[in-house]
Design a protein around this motif. Structure first.
Motif, short mmCIF file in Angstrom:
data_model
loop_
_atom_site.label_atom_id
_atom_site.label_comp_id
_atom_site.label_asym_id
_atom_site.label_seq_id
_atom_site.Cartn_x
_atom_site.Cartn_y
_atom_site.Cartn_z
N GLY A 1 0.84 -1.19 0.00
CA GLY A 1 0.00 0.00 0.00
C GLY A 1 0.88 1.24 0.00
O GLY A 1 0.55 2.27 0.58
N TYR A 2 2.00 1.16 -0.68
CA TYR A 2 3.04 2.16 -0.67
C TYR A 2 2.54 3.51 -1.17
O TYR A 2 1.91 3.62 -2.20
N VAL A 3 2.80 4.52 -0.39
CA VAL A 3 2.59 5.90 -0.81
C VAL A 3 3.84 6.68 -0.44
O VAL A 3 4.41 6.49 0.62
N THR A 4 4.29 7.54 -1.33
CA THR A 4 5.50 8.30 -1.06
C THR A 4 5.35 9.19 0.17
O THR A 4 4.26 9.63 0.50
N ASN A 5 6.46 9.46 0.84
CA ASN A 5 6.50 10.34 2.01
C ASN A 5 5.65 9.84 3.17
O ASN A 5 4.76 10.54 3.65
N MET A 6 5.93 8.64 3.60
CA MET A 6 5.38 8.13 4.86
C MET A 6 6.55 7.95 5.83
O MET A 6 7.57 7.37 5.48
N TYR A 7 6.38 8.47 7.04
CA TYR A 7 7.49 8.63 7.97
C TYR A 7 7.36 7.71 9.18
O TYR A 7 6.27 7.45 9.68
N VAL A 8 8.52 7.24 9.67
CA VAL A 8 8.63 6.59 10.97
C VAL A 8 9.86 7.17 11.67
O VAL A 8 10.75 7.73 11.03
N SER A 9 9.91 7.04 13.00
CA SER A 9 10.99 7.64 13.78
C SER A 9 11.55 6.63 14.76
O SER A 9 10.94 5.60 15.03
N ARG A 10 12.71 6.94 15.31
CA ARG A 10 13.28 6.14 16.38
C ARG A 10 14.15 7.02 17.29
O ARG A 10 14.66 8.06 16.87
N PHE A 11 14.29 6.59 18.56
CA PHE A 11 15.21 7.23 19.49
C PHE A 11 16.59 6.62 19.32
O PHE A 11 16.74 5.41 19.10
N ILE A 12 17.61 7.46 19.44
CA ILE A 12 19.00 7.02 19.39
C ILE A 12 19.74 7.60 20.59
O ILE A 12 19.66 8.80 20.84
N ALA A 13 20.44 6.75 21.33
CA ALA A 13 21.20 7.18 22.50
C ALA A 13 22.69 7.19 22.17
O ALA A 13 23.21 6.23 21.59
N TYR A 14 23.36 8.27 22.55
CA TYR A 14 24.79 8.44 22.29
C TYR A 14 25.54 8.60 23.60
O TYR A 14 25.00 9.10 24.59
N GLN A 15 26.80 8.19 23.59
CA GLN A 15 27.67 8.55 24.71
C GLN A 15 27.70 10.08 24.80
O GLN A 15 27.79 10.76 23.77
N PRO A 16 27.67 10.64 26.00
CA PRO A 16 27.62 12.10 26.12
C PRO A 16 28.96 12.80 25.93
O PRO A 16 29.04 14.02 26.03
N VAL A 17 30.02 12.03 25.69
CA VAL A 17 31.35 12.60 25.47
C VAL A 17 31.90 12.09 24.15
O VAL A 17 31.48 11.04 23.63
N PHE A 18 32.84 12.84 23.60
CA PHE A 18 33.48 12.47 22.35
C PHE A 18 34.03 11.05 22.44
O PHE A 18 34.59 10.69 23.46
N PRO A 19 33.83 10.20 21.42
CA PRO A 19 33.35 10.46 20.06
C PRO A 19 31.84 10.22 19.85
O PRO A 19 31.43 10.00 18.72
#
Length: 466
Positions: free
Chosen positions: A359-377
């Motif tokens: 049932g594909y229609v262009t411009n359908m969105y999904v999201s996710r949370f991403i967790a990063y280390q709070p310091v470099f890198p």
């Protein structure tokens, strides 16, 4: 842009969506130790007392500044393959800006509309700046709009005064507006509203490097690393522009100190990094997981969504901690969390095989949370599965006549319909003033209207941990 345009006789509809929210933590009185009692302390990024007073006008109800995209096109009335309503007539894009109270309601009389693409020297090249993000960096307000960064001053009308100089000082003559390093003190002309005044202090309209025409980038900070003598960052934090959220691609920025107006070259990016580590697997499966893209010629299978995820919003501080088998809490693991998104892309050749059965229609969105280390890198340490954000309820609408309507136009994936808009774009992700246990997610619904909601950080952590 027509300086003589009579907006009082222009009855076309502007659709406001894709909000970004800036918390003003020092609108809450701090104690003698510089703490507001909710985990937010005096911070070098905060506005000065005089700048905060000028912004709020002394109004004790103010807690946030919010900006929105204001556009003549929309997708309010369903996914049309030719996007007729998004490309009809003039493609005019403005910025709406307002102050918000603790309930994320508009502070009466503070909503304004201006054209951030129009600028000093009364020159107008093209409307290339949209979907702005708002940040506080070293005591100044910044708007990051596509690949242009603007340092601005916002003042409540009651405190605004005529600036000493409302023109532009060109470095090398008038043609230097096309250059990178210009000095400006320019008051934007309000198209609507008189409650706020926005002054452009400086801007960088061209970025060196491969990401010159980037979009949906975000700025984040971390404790400062060792500096060299030529570095203009002299505070306790380093500042970075996130180019892509996953694989994590970012570059450090030199941000000038508060009070500086002339900024030649100080937005220069340095130390560009692109992660080579493979991100951890999602914390839970979603309908795309078994539907891989098969390349019969090469005999390979790849994930349905591209490995390179698109920038959305960043970042909020969250503690990730699992409970042990005996029920006791493990040591807290502080991370910074952002949001990425993926969308169906008609130009992706591998997805053609799914066009009929999804049932594909262009411009359908999904999201996710991403967790990063709070310091470099800033390595990625956790990812949620994909999710979608819901419709507004009719009782949330207030004066917005579109909120809670047209909910029949929903996300459709793999022959399943979900109770979400087919376009939900989380353009804002920020802390809550006075409550460090919550975060604000601000998003646009179907390129039609905005929605903001407060969520508990514990719920975000549960999604990240699965």
């Amino acid at each position: 842009f027509n300086l003589n345009h009579d907006y009082s006789k222009d009855f076309r509809t502007l659709y406001l969506y894709n909000p970004s929210v800036l918390p003003l933590h020092n609108t809450i009185l701090l104690d003698k130790t510089g703490n507001d009692g909710n985990g937010h302390k005096e911070d070098p990024d905060f506005l000065s007392k005089s700048d905060l007073l000028a912004l709020t006008g002394g109004d004790p109800s103010v807690r946030y500044v919010a900006i929105y995209r204001a556009y003549l096109g929309c997708n309010c009335f369903g996914p049309l393959k030719d996007r007729r309503l998004m490309i009809a007539g003039e493609q005019v894009s403005y910025v709406a800006l307002t102050l918000l109270d603790e309930n994320l309601d508009v502070v009466n009389g503070t909503d304004i509309l201006f054209d951030i693409n129009f600028g000093p020297g009364d020159k107008y090249w093209r409307q290339s700046r949209e979907d702005c993000r708002i940040s506080l960096l070293r005591g100044s307000i910044y708007l990051l709009c596509n690949d242009a960064i603007h340092r601005v001053r916002i003042r409540r009308a009651a405190t605004a005064v005529t600036p000493l100089d409302s023109g532009i000082h060109y470095k090398n003559g008038e043609n230097d507006w096309k250059g990178e390093n210009t000095k400006q003190l320019y008051v934007y002309r309000n198209i609507h509203g008189t409650g706020l005044e926005v002054t452009l202090l400086s801007t960088r309209t061209r970025w060196p490097g491969r990401w010159i025409d980037g979009k949906n980038m975000n700025i984040f900070r971390s404790p400062a690393r060792i500096r060299n003598n030529s570095d203009t960052n002299t505070g306790p934090f380093d500042y970075y522009i996130q180019i892509y959220p996953s694989p994590h691609w970012f570059s450090r920025l030199n941000i000038p100190p508060r009070g500086t107006i002339d900024l030649p070259g100080r937005f220069k990016k340095v130390d560009e990094h692109k992660s080579i580590l493979r991100p951890p697997p999602p914390s839970f499966d979603t309908p795309d997981t078994p539907n891989t893209i098969k390349n019969k010629t090469a005999g390979t299978e790849t994930p349905f969504f591209d490995k390179s995820e698109r920038g959305t919003a960043c970042c909020v501080s969250i503690n990730l901690s699992n409970k042990r088998e005996d029920g006791k809490q493990q040591q807290n693991n502080s991370v910074m969390v952002g949001i990425s998104h993926a969308k169906f892309n008609a130009n992706h050749p591998g997805w053609q095989q799914y066009r009929n059965r999804t049932g594909y229609v262009t411009n359908m969105y999904v999201s996710r949370f991403i967790a990063y280390q709070p310091v470099f890198p800033f390595d990625i340490v956790a990812r949620s599965g994909w999710f979608c954000l819901g419709f507004a309820d009719a009782d949330e609408a207030g004066s917005n006549t579109l909120a809670g309507r047209n909910t029949q136009h929903r996300l459709l994936m793999f022959n399943e319909t979900y109770s979400c808009p087919y376009i939900q774009f989380p353009s804002g992700f920020s802390e809550v003033v006075g409550d460090s246990a919550k975060a604000i997610i601000a998003y646009g619904i179907n390129d039609c209207h905005p929605r903001m909601m407060m969520v508990r950080k514990d719920d975000i952590a549960r999604l990240l941990l699965g």
